[in-house]
Structure formats: structure tokens, C-alpha cells
Write an enzyme that holds these catalytic residues in place. Structure first.
Site, PDB file in Angstrom:
ATOM      1  N   HIS A 188      -1.374  -5.608   2.216  1.00  0.00           N
ATOM      2  CA  HIS A 188      -2.601  -6.396   2.190  1.00  0.00           C
ATOM      3  C   HIS A 188      -2.287  -7.772   1.619  1.00  0.00           C
ATOM      4  CE1 HIS A 188      -5.884  -3.235   2.760  1.00  0.00           C
ATOM      5  NE2 HIS A 188      -6.260  -4.268   3.494  1.00  0.00           N
ATOM      6  N   CYS A 209      -7.902  -1.609   8.095  1.00  0.00           N
ATOM      7  CA  CYS A 209      -6.491  -1.648   7.680  1.00  0.00           C
ATOM      8  C   CYS A 209      -5.990  -0.236   7.416  1.00  0.00           C
ATOM      9  CB  CYS A 209      -6.325  -2.539   6.445  1.00  0.00           C
ATOM     10  SG  CYS A 209      -6.547  -4.285   6.862  1.00  0.00           S
ATOM     11  N   GLU A 221       0.828  -1.207   0.000  1.00  0.00           N
ATOM     12  CA  GLU A 221       0.000   0.000   0.000  1.00  0.00           C
ATOM     13  C   GLU A 221       0.865   1.261   0.000  1.00  0.00           C
ATOM     14  OE1 GLU A 221      -3.028  -0.134  -0.595  1.00  0.00           O
ATOM     15  OE2 GLU A 221      -3.611  -2.182  -0.077  1.00  0.00           O
TER      16      GLU A 221
HETATM   17  N1  PCA Z   1      -8.626  -6.643   6.673  1.00  0.00           N
HETATM   18  C1  PCA Z   1      -9.584  -5.570   6.837  1.00  0.00           C
HETATM   19  C2  PCA Z   1      -9.600  -5.286   8.309  1.00  0.00           C
HETATM   20  C3  PCA Z   1      -8.886  -6.414   8.966  1.00  0.00           C
HETATM   21  C4  PCA Z   1      -8.226  -7.140   7.857  1.00  0.00           C
HETATM   22  O1  PCA Z   1      -7.449  -8.085   7.997  1.00  0.00           O
HETATM   23  C5  PCA Z   1      -9.285  -4.359   5.955  1.00  0.00           C
HETATM   24  O2  PCA Z   1      -8.791  -4.541   4.830  1.00  0.00           O
HETATM   25  O3  PCA Z   1      -9.541  -3.229   6.350  1.00  0.00           O
END
Ligand code: PCA
Length: 205
Positions: A166, A142, A79
Site C-alpha cells: 500500500h 486491494c 502487507e
Molecule cells: N486502493 C484501494 C482500492 C484501489 C486502491 O488503490 C484499497 O486500498 O482497497
């Protein structure tokens, strides 16, 4: 050299969160080049926000890497940006829904990742681990944690690189599409931690 590594507990219909499993697995390994502070965060806007701030204040880590699951994605997403915005119809694990809300009223609109993204991307690609950069960490937990981690690092004046990855959804027993396995994802995060332990300079985003 101390690295803070965080993952998230499961949420919504995803009963397993690979970010939690990876953080737990790596917490058991004893890397020789750095000390790992490994934490699982709750999927709760209020609690996760205060936990990440306290962890940074307490440990003053030399680098921060936060992980989370993006079930619909197919590759590791490095990200680039954290937005000052909570905006998701999906409730957090405490049932809280946030629509169109600033995370911090007096905070900047966004923070860039301070990880060496191109270097990390090449490290992944060289090992045949599917990875890409992403310009949007979402507007759920996140992004919330990524934004507050970057804010705290800035507020404290720490030079520590801080970023978010991610993880893609995991393969299902009946799934036909080829997906990254937990083992590959763990290998990728280990690579990333090694790279962070070697580069402490702030990159230009
Ligand atoms: N993914 C979510 C919140 C917790 C996670 O593991 C997100 O992408 O915001």
C-alpha cells in the site's frame, strides 16, 4: 525472469492514484534483470478479480507485486495478510457495495504474503524510505486482488512470491506534513522489484 506488477485506477475522491502512475513510469523503463508485465486494474470487484487471475494464468510470472493507494497512511505498507472478505461501505467504480461477503466460498480464511518482507523492509529503511509491515490490507479492492492473486498462485502450484504494497497519500500543494513523493515511491518499488528478481525462494511468513 518475469515479474507481474499491478496498480489501480483512481477511485472515490482520489483523482490520482500513485499506484497507476508508478506502474506506468516503470513500464517505460527497461530493466535488464527481469521482464516487467505492467498492468492497471479497474477498481471493480468483478473485473479486477478476473483480470488478476487471467494475468497470472497467461504469464505464469516468477513474482507478483500488486500496488494500491491507502490515502490515510504515511509510509509504504508491506502487507502481510490477505483476508477472504469483501466488506466496505465505499462502492467500487461500478457502484457495487460489498458488505461481509466471502471472496471465495471455498477459499481459506486468509493467505500470507510470500514476499521476503523483512528483507524488503530493510532495503527501504536503508534508503531512508519510510516503510512498515501491516497486518491488514483492508477489506476493499486491494485486499480483494491480493487474496485472488495469492489464491491463483496456490491453485496453479507456482513457487512465485506474491505480495501487496500500500502506498501512502501523496503530498498536496498546501499540505504541511512531510509526505513521500511520487519519485521516492517509484524508487522504492524499483528497489522491491530488484530484490524480488534476486530472491525466488519462498520465505517463512
Ligand atoms: N486502493 C484501494 C482500492 C484501489 C486502491 O488503490 C484499497 O486500498 O482497497
Amino acid at each position: 525472469m518475469k515479474i507481474l506488477l499491478t496498480g489501480f485506477e483512481p477511485f472515490a475522491q482520489w483523482k490520482v492514484n500513485p499506484s497507476e502512475q508508478i506502474v506506468r513510469a516503470l513500464a517505460k523503463s527497461q530493466p535488464s534483470d527481469y521482464a516487467l508485465i505492467a498492468e492497471i486494474l479497474p477498481v471493480d470487484y468483478v473485473q479486477a478479480g478476473s483480470r488478476i487471475k487471467l494475468l497470472i494464468q497467461k504469464h505464469k510470472p516468477d513474482a507478483v507485486l500488486c500496488l494500491g493507494l491507502a490515502p490515510e497512511r504515511r509510509s509504504l505498507s508491506l502487507e502481510r495478510v490477505a483476508l477472504n472478505l469483501d466488506d466496505a461501505p465505499l462502492p467500487d467504480n461500478s457502484g457495487r457495495v460489498r458488505i461481509g461477503r466471502h471472496i471465495l466460498h471455498d477459499g481459506p480464511a486468509a493467505y500470507y504474503s510470500t514476499h521476503p518482507l523483512n528483507k524488503l523492509l530493510s532495503a527501504f529503511i536503508n534508503k531512508n524510505l519510510p516503510a512498515t509491515t501491516s497486518n491488514h490490507a483492508g477489506t476493499y479492492l486491494c485486499n480483494h486482488v491480493f487474496y485472488l492473486a495469492r489464491h491463483e498462485i496456490e491453485r496453479m502450484g507456482l513457487p512465485s512470491p506474491c505480495g501487496f504494497i500500500h502506498l501512502p497519500g501523496m503530498p498536496s500543494a498546501r499540505g504541511k506534513q512531510k509526505r513521500l513523493t511520487l519519485r521516492d515511491m517509484t524508487k522504492a518499488i524499483e528497489l522491491c522489484l530488484d530484490a524480488l528478481s534476486r530472491s525466488r525462494k519462498r520465505p517463512i511468513p
